[in-house]
Each structure stands twice: as structure tokens, then as C-alpha cells.
Design an enzyme around this catalytic site. Structure first.
Site, PDB file in Angstrom:
ATOM      1  CD  GLU A  25      -4.099  -2.311   4.340  1.00  0.00           C
ATOM      2  OE1 GLU A  25      -4.832  -2.141   3.354  1.00  0.00           O
ATOM      3  OE2 GLU A  25      -3.072  -1.655   4.558  1.00  0.00           O
TER       4      GLU A  25
ATOM      5  CG  ASP B 154      -1.906   2.844   0.021  1.00  0.00           C
ATOM      6  OD1 ASP B 154      -2.042   2.488   1.207  1.00  0.00           O
ATOM      7  OD2 ASP B 154      -2.568   3.776  -0.489  1.00  0.00           O
TER       8      ASP B 154
ATOM      9  CG  ASP C 239      -4.523   6.838   5.514  1.00  0.00           C
ATOM     10  OD1 ASP C 239      -3.439   7.074   4.944  1.00  0.00           O
ATOM     11  OD2 ASP C 239      -5.491   6.318   4.965  1.00  0.00           O
TER      12      ASP C 239
HETATM   13  O1  MIG Z   1      -7.564   5.307   0.806  1.00  0.00           O
HETATM   14  O2  MIG Z   1      -3.284   6.505  -2.509  1.00  0.00           O
HETATM   15  O3  MIG Z   1      -2.429   5.462   3.299  1.00  0.00           O
HETATM   16  O4  MIG Z   1      -0.890   7.394   2.030  1.00  0.00           O
HETATM   17  O5  MIG Z   1      -2.024   8.765  -0.128  1.00  0.00           O
HETATM   18  C1  MIG Z   1      -6.591   6.203   0.383  1.00  0.00           C
HETATM   19  C2  MIG Z   1      -4.002   7.419  -1.749  1.00  0.00           C
HETATM   20  C3  MIG Z   1      -5.499   5.442  -0.332  1.00  0.00           C
HETATM   21  C4  MIG Z   1      -3.998   5.546   1.529  1.00  0.00           C
HETATM   22  C5  MIG Z   1      -2.601   5.760   1.943  1.00  0.00           C
HETATM   23  C6  MIG Z   1      -2.210   7.174   1.629  1.00  0.00           C
HETATM   24  C7  MIG Z   1      -2.366   7.430   0.152  1.00  0.00           C
HETATM   25  C8  MIG Z   1      -3.809   7.180  -0.257  1.00  0.00           C
HETATM   26  N1  MIG Z   1      -4.186   5.812   0.105  1.00  0.00           N
END
Ligand code: MIG
Length: 772
Positions: free
Chosen positions: A379, A376, A454
Site C-alpha cells: 500500500e 504483499d 486479510d
Molecule cells: O501483516 O506475510 O495479507 O496474506 O500472510 C501480515 C504475512 C503480513 C499480510 C498478508 C497475509 C500474509 C501476511 N501479511
């Protein structure tokens, strides 16, 4: 390859990589060296036969499929062998600005439509929109929330154009920032701009969508065969905060007899969000993963890139020693950003040594029985800056020397996924790695499953999910999916159900939701909904042989699992414009319910014969019909000619599959299915331990012929018996198996003909001649 006369200060060339694939490259002289491509894998095709000629002041390069021509003023065309113009640019429309940006303006013709472009919100056809390729973290990306959002987590500068039913493709390989105006400002101009780097275009002549994607995946690679458990139902949430909670969720799935193959640990499993640590709330992670495994459930852990800036943290210390973090422009200090753990540094995944180090750090998790990795924030997201990522001038050490972040930004997430995958492969060389990623670039399909980040629990967002996954599929990413139920906000029971029913037909099927939102497990909405959810999950597991066989086609031929109608009905303008339906493989047409409170929806059936999947009712296509949408199902149709393998439902792919495999057959003029099996988990399929056979179905007059081609490969099929179910058969049909009349095998009043056939690896032929 021929050189092109370009204005002074730049150099251009055109080459044909295949008869239907050209590469046009223009470079600014004196420009800094561009990074080696991370998208394109080695091109193994022998060079095609070409003819290069100068005709009337134009440089021309021809193959058997098309001609590229370029004149003195830099106007160019690519036409197919019939002379049909596929791409064209006017004089001076291809070159560099004085600041060094690369520009290209292509002509759009009337009714031309544009698809693909990786991860995008909004309609399937992207003409009239602006796309900026610059990976960013966006919270809640439905058009209703962020109208005309130009960027998302994944950037794939690949477009598919349709001109009068003829498909072509364009891929600009450049991982820096690109901005494409697809006829938004000037309706008949497609203008493309890259802030940095050369013009490096791959032009695909098609003319079929399938042909473009096949070539594109030859160029950028196909997805590897996923482990079978990747096709099961996955349950996640932000976060199951304790070990006790995760164990309780697993127990609920089993107690309630609900299928599930994986549970996810979001960021709360760590100690203070320190990557690769396990916090006190998971005191015995290894025993937890063992327990789950015994219940047929795998465990996937989130791994974010940011490493907490904490001198006492061993991962941080090791990173420092190795100079593993992205540097500031002065090359003397590291970039320090802000993510969940607070001040953090960012591993420089573009550096192969850093990838190796990171892959090895995963061992802490793997030793505790973690089965897969979820990348996650890659980017990468950085809360410390208004642009939410790394400074453009930050320095990376790439395979081909130092590069500023601005030139390689879109590669960061992909390189992280690569580090994850390669690390998993080193630790468990016998197993197929499981990696999910949020960010990516062209070629991401080689490294990871893409999930769409998200979303929100809005009907708008469910509607948006259909074209989003389809455009990803058209961009070479066949294995994708989104959070079932939506991430942000509280989902209503009805929206949850409709989302689940839709996602059961998408490749990656994971339920996930944000911190503080209502419970979203299948039992969280009361017994009635739980009952429908159970049937939906059971259907998903029945479909696994189909999904698995289709995955193999994606892994070998670059065919997407999920396809827009235009993939097979390119000449049908209604199919081309369809945003709310899709095909799974060639034969299943899925029309999800995308509106609340509707007892019916309109479904467009392309011009063939179709059968209602649930009732068997025959429908003549080439028109829209009104389909009922009772709460327990969404409209699904099977094409006449369709071959659909269904197995018995299981609660996990770790349970042995039923020895009887039902092959549903809807006779039509022609149908074909590539059956595929292997052990579902190891890498022995790479050395031929597979079981494949080509199945074909044909109805001609009163005769229906089913042919199960000879099996290939060394894997022993787990299918002991085929149960053949022929739909829409006349009564009193006569059945012959390999030419021998089978007594008693006549169809009943219900127009179903059922034949049981022991499996064997040689070819088998069943003919049915009917009726009275
Ligand atoms: O800014 O890890 O898209 O699936 O649960 C939030 C917490 C950070 C974004 C991900 C989401 C995940 C969440 N993450």
C-alpha cells in the site's frame, strides 16, 4: 475538444474519445503539474464525429450516442441520444476549493444504484456509503468487524451507475486521496472530492454494463492471459516455515490424490525478512522447487517492498547506491519506516529505473526455480506511523518529475506489481508472468491478480466475499479471489467447506491462513470433509476449460469471469439487488451457502429457463426457489441455451488434459460460447498460436442446432473428441451431423442425448429433431 467557460483561476475542457466516452477535465491554473496517468493506456480509437455548438448560452458537444452540455454557471449534463440524462451537476458543483481540493457534486435520482469502486466491503450497491480511495493495510475487514470501513488495499475510483436499467460509468483518474460520498450524507447527492490534482473524469454512456466495462478496459487495459496453472487450486499459509514442511505438504496432496497447482512461501522463507534472501530453513530451495515441479506443483514466493536498513545487506547496499528509495521532503535523506524486517526503506517504484532494478533483483528467487511472485504490504504498509503508510510529503521521482507521496499514494502497489511483472518477463521472456498483489489502482489488471487480503474466518466474511469480488470484477479486475477459509482466526469445518465450495467458482482459488491458526489444508478436518473437498477440487479442474475460455474473453474484451446478476439482467430489480449469488460467464448461476447449519437456501432465478447443474431438473425462472444445500454441494444452475465445457479432473494442469472434452448443452432459445485454447504457458498466443471457435446452440420448436464454428489460429487443439451431452431432449430424437443422419444416436429415457464427435478444425453442425 472544446474549452468550457469556467470561473477564473481554472481551465476546463470536454472531449469525446469515442461516441460513448467523454472526458471532462478541469485544472486549477498555477497548480503543480500532475503525474502522467498510470491507469490510462494509449487511446488508439480514431476520434468520433462530433458536433460542437453554443445553444442558448450552453456549450454543447454531441456524438451519435450522447450530448454533453455546460452552462455559464458550470452546471452540466450528459445525456444519451434519446435525451435520457445520465449524469448531471448543478451550478458551481464542479471546481476547486480555496485549499486546492477538487470537488464535484452529482445528482442522484430515485432508485439509482452505484456499483464497482474497486475493492469494497458490504453490499453490492454502494449507494448510501462513503468510499475513501487511499490504500491501507486493514486487518480483518468484514463489516461485522469494521463497520463502514471506507478504505481497503485497492483503490479504483470507477463507478457504474444504473438508472432505470440503463448503465453508465464514471472514472476519476486521480491516484491521490479521494473521498466519495455516495448519497450517505445527502441522499440525492453523490459528492466526490480529491485532495490533490485536477478533475479528470471519464464518462461512459453505456447503456449496457458490458459496454461500459468494454470501454473501461479499452482505456485502462485488459488483464493479460494468465498461465493455465493460475486457474488451478493453490495452497498457502503464513507460513510453511521450512523446506521439509513444504515438501511434506506437496507429498500429502499427491498421496491423498488431491489436486493442487501451487504452494506459497510466506515471509518465513527469508533470512530475517530480508527481501530476496533465502534463510537457513530452506537449505536447498532449488532442489525443492524441482521436486515440487515434478509433482506438478509450482512455487510462489512472497515479496514485500520494505528493504531492511542493514548496511551489510547487499540488496540494501545496491538500493542505496542507486538512490532507489523514497526520499523525505528535503530530498536529502530516505524515508525510514518499520515493517517485518525492522527499520526499512521503500523502493521508489514510481521511478522506472527503480522498477528495472527491482525486477532484476528477483533473479535470486527465479534462479532457484520460483515460478511466481506474491506482492504483499504494498500500500505500502508502514508500522512506524499512525497513518500506517509513507509521509504525505515524501518524494517520488516519477516518469513526469518529482511528486509528493500524497499525489501518487494509490499507485505505489501497482508500480511494484509492474516492476515484478516486467522483471519476470525479462528473465523468462518465453513465459507468462505470475504476479499476485494486495494493493492496486485503476489498471492493476494489466499487472497482477488481485487477492483481497486479510479476511477473517467468519460467516460474515464469507458473505462479504461475494459482493466484494463482484464489485472488483465491475471495476475492470476480472482475475481476483480471496483467502479460502478466511485469514484471521480458526475456521470451523463447515465454514471451511462452504468457503471452498464457493471459491471453486471464483477466478483465483487459493487457501491461505494466518500464523498460529489451525491447519487449513483440505485434509485437516477429517476424512469425511476431505472427501467432499476432493470432489470440489476435482470439479474445479473439470471447469478449467470454461475458466480458461472466459479468461480469454476477459483478456480480449474486458468481460469479467464472475458477474453480478445485474450484468445480464439489468432491468430486473431483484437481480440488481442480489448480493448472494453470481454468474460465472453467462450461463452458470452460483448460489453459495453463506449460513451455517442450513439445509436449504433461497435462490433467485432470473426470467429464463434454468437447469439444476447437479440433477438436470428444469426450473422456470423469474422467481425464487428453495434449493437444498446438502454438505457436499452448493446450488448451481445452468441457463437454457447454456454451453458448458467440462474436462476430466486432473491433479495438476501440468498433467496432459484428457483427449475427450465433454460439451454439456442445455438447449434454449439462444446460446453462444467462445472456445479458447493455447499451450497454457508460453507467450506464443500473442502471435496467433491459439485455437478459437465460436460455438452456438439454438432450439427452435422441435429442432435443436449446435454449430461449432470453424477454428481459427495456429495452435493445434488438444481435443481429439467432443462428447456432446444434450440435456432435456425428447426420446427418439433424430440426429444429423453435417446433414447426415446418424444411426443409433437416439436419446435414452434419462432425456440425455450423448454423441461422440471426432474433432476437426472446419465447422461442424449437429441438428437434433425430436421427438415422436
Ligand atoms: O501483516 O506475510 O495479507 O496474506 O500472510 C501480515 C504475512 C503480513 C499480510 C498478508 C497475509 C500474509 C501476511 N501479511
Amino acid at each position: 475538444m472544446i474549452a468550457l467557460p469556467t470561473p477564473s483561476g481554472s481551465a476546463g475542457q470536454i472531449e469525446a474519445l469515442a461516441p460513448d466516452l467523454f472526458r471532462l477535465r478541469l485544472e486549477r491554473q498555477g497548480a503543480p503539474p500532475s503525474p502522467a496517468s498510470a491507469a490510462v493506456i494509449g487511446w488508439a480509437e480514431p476520434p468520433p464525429e462530433t458536433a460542437a455548438e453554443r445553444i442558448g448560452g450552453r456549450e454543447c458537444l454531441a456524438t451519435e450516442c450522447g450530448v454533453f452540455s455546460w452552462d455559464r454557471r458550470g452546471a452540466w449534463q450528459l445525456s444519451d441520444a434519446q435525451g435520457f440524462e445520465v449524469f448531471s451537476a448543478g451550478p458551481g458543483a464542479t471546481g476547486f476549493s480555496s485549499e486546492g481540493a477538487a470537488n464535484l457534486t452529482l445528482d442522484l435520482i430515485e432508485h439509482e444504484a452505484l456499483f464497482g469502486l474497486g475493492e469494497v466491503t458490504g453490499t453490492l450497491d454502494r449507494r448510501g456509503s462513503v468510499r475513501e480511495f487511499w490504500n491501507i493495510d486493514v486487518l480483518g475487514h468484514a463489516p461485522a468487524i469494521h463497520p463502514a470501513l471506507p478504505s481497503l488495499y485497492v483503490s479504483i475510483p470507477m463507478a457504474l451507475s444504473l438508472r432505470h436499467g440503463r448503465a453508465a460509468g464514471l472514472f476519476w483518474d486521480n491516484p491521490g486521496r479521494q473521498r466519495w460520498d455516495l448519497g450517505a450524507t445527502v441522499p440525492d447527492r453523490w459528492s466526490l472530492k480529491a485532495d490533490t490534482g485536477p478533475i479528470d473524469l471519464y464518462l461512459f454512456l453505456g447503456p449496457t454494463v458490458e459496454g461500459v466495462l468494454q470501454r473501461y478496459s479499452q482505456l485502462t487495459g485488459t488483464m493479460p492471459m494468465p498461465p493455465e496453472w493460475a486457474l488451478g487450486y493453490h495452497q498457502s499459509r503464513y507460513s510453511y516455515e521450512t523446506q521439509a514442511k513444504v515438501e511434506a505438504v506437496a507429498r500429502e496432496f499427491r498421496r491423498r490424490d488431491l489436486p493442487c497447482d501451487a504452494l506459497y512461501l510466506d515471509i518465513h522463507h527469508m533470512e530475517g525478512y530480508r527481501v530476496f534472501t533465502v534463510g537457513a530453513d530452506f537449505p536447498k530451495l532449488a532442489s525443492m522447487t524441482r521436486k515440487l515441479r515434478k509433482q506438478g506443483i509450482r512455487t510462489v514466493a512472497i515479496v514485500d517492498p520494505g528493504v531492511k536498513d542493514d548496511p551489510a545487506f547487499p540488496v540494501f547496499q545496491r538500493g542505496l547506491q542507486r538512490h532507489a528509495f523514497v526520499r523525505n521532503a528535503d530530498a536529502a535523506s530516505d524515508v525510514v519506516g518499520e515493517v517485518w524486517p525492522g527499520p526499512s526503506r521503500f523502493p521508489d517504484f514510481l521511478n522506472p529505473e527503480v522498477r528495472a532494478w527491482w525486477g532484476d533483483e528477483q533473479r535470486t528467487l527465479l534462479d532457484q526455480g520460483i515460478d511466481g511472485v506474491w506482492n504483499d504490504m504494498n500500500e505500502p504498509a508502514n508500522f512506524a506511523r499512525p497513518d500506517k503508510t509513507l509521509p504525505p510529503e515524501a518524494l517520488h521521482q516519477t516518469d513526469s518529475g518529482p511528486q509528493p507521496h500524497a499525489s501518487v499514494h494509490n499507485l505505489y502497489g501497482q508500480a511494484m506489481a509492474q516492476a515484478s511483472r516486467e522483471g519476470l518477463l525479462r528473465h523468462r521472456p518465453e513465459e507468462r508472468p505470475f504476479v499476485v498483489t494486495r494493493a492496486g489502482y485503476a489498471g492493476i489488471q494489466r499487472q497482477a491478480i488481485v487477492w483481497t487480503g486479510d479476511t477473517s474466518s467468519h460467516w460474515d466474511h464469507l458473505r462479504d466475499a461475494v459482493p466484494m469480488l463482484l464489485n472488483l470484477s465491475l471495476s475492470g479486475v476480472p482475475f481476483c479471489g480471496g483467502d479460502v477459509g478466511g485469514f484471521l482466526g480458526n475456521v470451523s469445518p463447515e465454514l471451511f467447506l462452504r468457503w471452498l465450495q464457493f471459491a471453486a467458482f471464483t477466478p483465483f482459488f487459493r487457501n491461505h491462513s494466518n500464523l498460529g491458526t489451525r491447519d487449513q489444508e483440505p485434509w485437516a478436518f477429517g476424512p469425511e470433509l476431505e472427501g467432499i473437498a476432493r470432489e470440489t477440487l476435482r470439479l474445479r479442474y473439470q471447469l478449467i476449460p470454461l475458466l480458461y475460455s472466459l479468461s480469454h474473453r476477459a483478456a480480449t474484451a474486458g468481460e469479467p469471469l464472475m458477474r453480478p446478476l445485474l450484468y445480464h439482467y439489468t432491468n430486473d430489480p431483484v437481480a440488481v439487488a442480489c448480493n448472494s449469488q453470481f454468474l460465472l460467464g453467462r450461463d452458470l448461476l452460483v448460489a453459495p451457502v453463506l449460513e451455517p447449519g442450513c439445509p436449504a437456501r433461497s435462490v433467485y432465478l432470473p426470467n429464463e429457463v434454468w437447469y439444476d447443474f447437479w440433477t438436470g431438473q428444469r426450473q422456470v425462472g423469474g422467481r425464487s426457489i428453495l434449493a437444498e444445500t446438502p454438505p457436499d454441494r452448493i446450488p448451481v444452475y445452468v441457463r437454457a441455451g447454456g454451453i458448458l465445457p467440462l474436462t476430466e479432473a486432473r491433479n495438476s494442469t501440468q498433467e496432459p488434459p484428457s483427449p475427450t472434452l465433454t460439451l454439456h448443452l442445455w438447449p434454449g432459445p439462444e446460446g453462444e460460447f467462445h472456445w479458447y485454447e493455447d499451450d497454457g504457458i508460453s507467450r506464443r498466443h500473442e502471435s496467433g498460436e491459439v485455437h478459437t471457435r465460436l460455438i452456438s446452440l439454438r432450439r427452435q420448436g422441435r429442432t435443436t442446432r449446435l454449430h461449432l464454428g470453424e477454428a481459427e489460429g495456429t495452435f493445434r487443439s488438444r481435443v481429439q473428441n467432443w462428447r456432446l451431452v444434450f440435456w432435456d431432449m425428447p426420446p427418439k430424437a433424430r440426429v444429423r451431423i453435417d446433414g447426415i443422419l446418424r444411426k443409433g444416436a437416439t436419446s435414452d429415457e434419462a432425456e440425455l442425448l450423448v454423441i461422440d464427435l471426432p474433432n476437426r478444425s472446419s465447422a461442424m453442425e449437429v441438428t437434433v429433431v425430436g421427438g415422436a
